[in-house]
Write an enzyme that holds these catalytic residues in place. Structure first.
Site, PDB file in Angstrom:
ATOM      1  CG  HIS A 242      -1.632   1.269   1.493  1.00 16.68           C
ATOM      2  ND1 HIS A 242      -2.937   1.478   1.113  1.00 16.68           N
ATOM      3  CD2 HIS A 242      -1.224   2.408   2.114  1.00 16.68           C
ATOM      4  CE1 HIS A 242      -3.301   2.702   1.475  1.00 16.68           C
ATOM      5  NE2 HIS A 242      -2.288   3.282   2.092  1.00 16.68           N
ATOM      6  CD  GLU A 243       2.044   3.452   3.684  1.00 16.89           C
ATOM      7  OE1 GLU A 243       2.263   4.528   3.101  1.00 16.89           O
ATOM      8  OE2 GLU A 243       1.064   3.279   4.424  1.00 16.89           O
TER       9      GLU A 243
ATOM     10  CG  HIS B 164       0.229   6.204  -0.534  1.00 14.14           C
ATOM     11  ND1 HIS B 164      -0.860   6.893  -1.014  1.00 14.14           N
ATOM     12  CD2 HIS B 164      -0.183   5.637   0.640  1.00 14.14           C
ATOM     13  CE1 HIS B 164      -1.886   6.757  -0.188  1.00 14.14           C
ATOM     14  NE2 HIS B 164      -1.507   5.987   0.823  1.00 14.14           N
TER      15      HIS B 164
ATOM     16  CD  GLU C 175      -4.617   6.501   2.710  1.00 10.36           C
ATOM     17  OE1 GLU C 175      -4.488   5.278   2.897  1.00 10.36           O
ATOM     18  OE2 GLU C 175      -3.662   7.294   2.705  1.00 10.36           O
TER      19      GLU C 175
END
Length: 307
Positions: free
Chosen positions: A130-131, A134, A200
């Site tokens: 997930h990071e 980003h 997100e």
């Protein structure tokens, strides 16, 4: 669609900033506001990553000090076709993580010690993916810009209380100045939160595709959200402006999907990940899940898809 929505929200935030400047000083005030925005964003562009990492006491680790964690980040970065980011650990019992950096070539991933201690290897892979999403989406730069402009709007709105008019139209007056001081930062915060929630959802989707199994991330989100209700993050409490950077709100963990929430509700995010799990080709999910068949348990002692 998410990129279009983000662009519209960013444009609205910039227009709000220049509008506040115009109310204070007319056309010249709008130009000055634009110059201020450019200057603060330039500073943030080069220094935001170091500032945020310092605020949270993050310490860089490498293959010698945290071999399993660094190897996991490296393997996921390879799957995401990203340069290897710098890896940081924060000595904090609350499980959480964030990414920062102006571009993929100057990026960093930071996780708390609580995250490594409380998640399985599969769940940790979902969080790190997930990071990395980003970073790949350049969200770290987008969120820095939005936070900077929102902060500048609050500053210039308060400044306007002392200079409530300009020569062309005598300004908004004392009542208008008071309204501007209250409403402009509030509007900026709402736009900032809307941008954060949009990014997100996008990072959840891409992160799930990077690790290959959406339910790993879904399980991690539930665990982190539950812990955030119980374990305080004092560094985040001292720097609440950075809360939107974390995978789950570190201040309270409340997930109400409303105008004032920095994150979508965890229930909504899990629902989207469940839907994605049903849409992904079975071969992709099966391959990822098969790698975890060697065992469960604490991430450092569990065989995962990259062992």
């Amino acid at each position: 669609m998410s990129y279009f929505k983000t662009a519209v929200l960013l444009a609205g935030l910039t227009a709000l900033f220049m509008g506040v400047g115009y109310l204070i000083g007319g056309l010249g005030g709008a130009v000055i506001a634009l110059v201020i925005a450019a200057g603060t964003n330039m500073f943030a562009y080069w220094n935001s990553d170091r500032m945020v990492l310092s605020m949270h006491g993050a310490q860089e680790v490498d293959a010698r000090s945290a071999p399993d964690f660094v190897r996991l980040v490296a393997e996921l970065a390879g799957r995401a076709q990203l340069p290897m980011p710098k890896v940081y650990l924060m000595d904090n019992p609350q499980p959480n993580a964030f990414a920062t950096g102006r571009d993929p070539q100057h990026a960093a991933v930071a996780a708390t010690t609580g995250l490594l201690q409380s998640l399985s290897r599969e769940e940790l892979a979902g969080v790190i993916a997930h990071e990395l999403a980003h970073i790949k989406n350049h969200d770290t730069l987008i969120m820095t810009i939005t936070a900077t402009i929102a902060g500048a709007i609050s500053m210039i709105a308060q400044f306007g209380m002392f200079f409530g008019g300009h020569r062309d139209n005598n300004g908004p007056g004392i009542i208008g100045s008071l309204a501007m001081m209250i409403l402009a930062p509030l509007a900026a915060m709402i736009v900032q939160m809307a941008i954060s929630r949009t990014r997100e959802y996008s990072a959840d989707n891409m992160g799930a595709r990077i690790c290959g199994q959406p339910m790993w991330l879904a399980s991690a989100l539930v665990k982190i959200d539950n812990a955030a209700h119980q374990i305080p993050n004092m560094d985040a409490e001292r720097s609440p402006a950075t809360a939107h950077m974390f995978i789950i709100n570190p201040l309270s963990g409340r997930g109400m999907d409303n105008l004032f929430s920095t994150h979508p509700s965890t229930e909504n995010r899990v629902r989207e990940l469940q839907r994605l799990a049903g849409e992904l080709p079975r071969g992709n999910v099966a391959t990822a899940a098969a790698g975890a068949a060697g065992g469960r348990g604490p991430w450092g002692r569990s065989r995962g898809p990259w062992d």
